[in-house]
Design a protein around this motif. Structure first.
Motif, PDB file in Angstrom:
ATOM      1  N   LEU A 121      -2.654   9.559  -4.970  1.00 43.35           N
ATOM      2  CA  LEU A 121      -4.103   9.770  -4.937  1.00 43.35           C
ATOM      3  C   LEU A 121      -4.542  10.883  -5.887  1.00 43.35           C
ATOM      4  N   TYR A 153      -6.674  -1.139  -3.617  1.00 40.92           N
ATOM      5  CA  TYR A 153      -6.414  -0.236  -2.494  1.00 40.92           C
ATOM      6  C   TYR A 153      -6.888  -0.856  -1.184  1.00 40.92           C
ATOM      7  N   ILE A 196      -2.385   2.349  -3.481  1.00 42.58           N
ATOM      8  CA  ILE A 196      -2.914   3.553  -4.139  1.00 42.58           C
ATOM      9  C   ILE A 196      -2.658   3.501  -5.642  1.00 42.58           C
TER      10      ILE A 196
END
Length: 371
Positions: free
Chosen positions: A99, A303, A347
């Motif tokens: 992230l 995601y 992610i």
């Protein structure tokens, strides 16, 4: 008489030789019967594997078993033969590192490898502390009676020295990070030391484990960015804690009968037959927190697609769970590595998708300027 026996023996040898040639396999048994060979089965290769027949296994347990014998108890004390715990400790770190990556970029591979090393060492240290605290209890539980300290393969003093070595190496890994992350990482040590005691005083030791195991969700981001962003890191940490409550409650159902006998507590005993209801609630909370992470970090379609897959995985895991079958509990428990990898993949792909959107936006702006 001797001549006829010699001739029969020669025909038998000839049949064996021909049976090994292409096209003769189907005729070998009939030929053997004609020549008086004892039984067609004797023409088959021996079932006993020789040295060349040995299969090389690269499983964690096989690697530990092939290590020098004096080292094996220490490797088992670290649970290197059962790496699922290391995965569950490591994966929240990968989520946070992923992230924190720049839009359109892969996660920092150096940080991923550094945190992987740290996960192995800290999981080993945690297991060593746990086994030192629980050695008297472990002797009374069938599943844990063969752990190195409980079985007498390693003394308490030896395990203490070994713990010092692991923590020293882990400190070396931590010192590779920025000052903020060093202080943040050091703050987890109290949780690591005290977690094993929680099962003696509360029915929620899995919550204590969740607070400990998911510290990497905070640390991974700070290692990249220099500090934590509460809008991303806190819901990510919360989602990890909910995840731990799911998988470790399932894990605890393996030992619930022994836990009752020796006086230990767990969420498995607390929830009982309502376990699936509680796990469903934790799953909703986990997915909600991960969705908030996505919104606050500007995540993209891959995601959220991964979150859909995670939801399906959790639904199947909980719906098919049989809390009264230890082997099923174990299988469901280890399946959470796949779940964690799905989140990480989502992610990474979501972050790479940002680059495509940015490129399109830039081209659109350039076209408008030209026009």
């Amino acid at each position: 008489m001797l001549g006829s026996r010699a001739a029969g023996f020669a025909r038998g040898l000839r049949s064996v030789a021909l049976a090994s040639l292409p096209g003769w396999r189907g005729r070998s048994f009939a030929l053997a019967r004609e020549t008086g060979a004892p039984h067609g089965g004797n023409l088959q290769p021996s079932a006993c594997p020789g040295p060349r027949g040995r299969q090389l296994s690269l499983s964690a347990a096989a690697v530990v078993n092939s290590a020098p014998r004096p080292l094996q108890p220490y490797l088992r004390l670290m649970r290197l033969d059962k790496p699922i715990g290391t995965w569950l400790l490591y994966l929240p770190c990968t989520w946070s590192i992923g992230l924190a990556a720049e839009p359109g970029c892969f996660p920092d591979w150096y940080m991923l490898s550094l945190f992987g090393t740290g996960a192995i060492l800290m999981r080993g240290a945690g297991c060593t502390i746990n086994d030192m605290w629980d050695q008297d209890y472990d002797k009374k539980v069938t599943r844990t009676a063969n752990r190195p300290i409980a079985a007498g393969d390693i003394s308490t003093f030896q395990s203490f020295v070994f713990l010092g070595g692991q923590l020293t190496l882990a400190l070396g890994v931590l010192l590779c990070l920025n000052y903020y992350s060093i202080a943040l990482g050091a703050g987890s040590l109290l949780l690591v030391i005290t977690y094993p005691l929680m099962k003696r005083i509360t029915y929620w030791p899995q919550l204590a484990l969740g607070l400990t195991f998911n510290w990497g969700a905070l640390l991974g981001w700070s290692a990249i960015k220099g500090s934590c962003d509460p809008s991303v890191c806190l819901p990510l940490y919360f989602s990890g804690v909910m995840w731990t409550l799911i998988y470790d409650t399932i894990y605890a159902h393996q030992d619930k009968r022994d836990d009752v006998l020796i006086g230990l507590k767990s969420t498995a005993l607390r929830f009982g037959e309502n376990t699936k209801l509680w796990l469903s609630g934790f799953s909703v909370a986990m997915l909600g927190a991960l969705s908030l992470v996505g919104v606050n970090s500007g995540q993209t379609a891959p995601y959220y697609a991964a979150l859909g897959a995670v939801g399906a995985h959790l639904t199947h895991q909980i719906y098919t769970l049989d809390i009264h079958r230890p082997e099923d509990c174990w299988n469901k428990f280890i399946s959470n590595r796949t779940l964690g990898l799905i989140v990480f993949l989502g992610i990474v792909l979501g972050n790479l998708w940002k680059e495509k959107k940015t490129d399109k936006t830039k081209k659109g702006i350039e076209n408008k300027i030209e026009n």
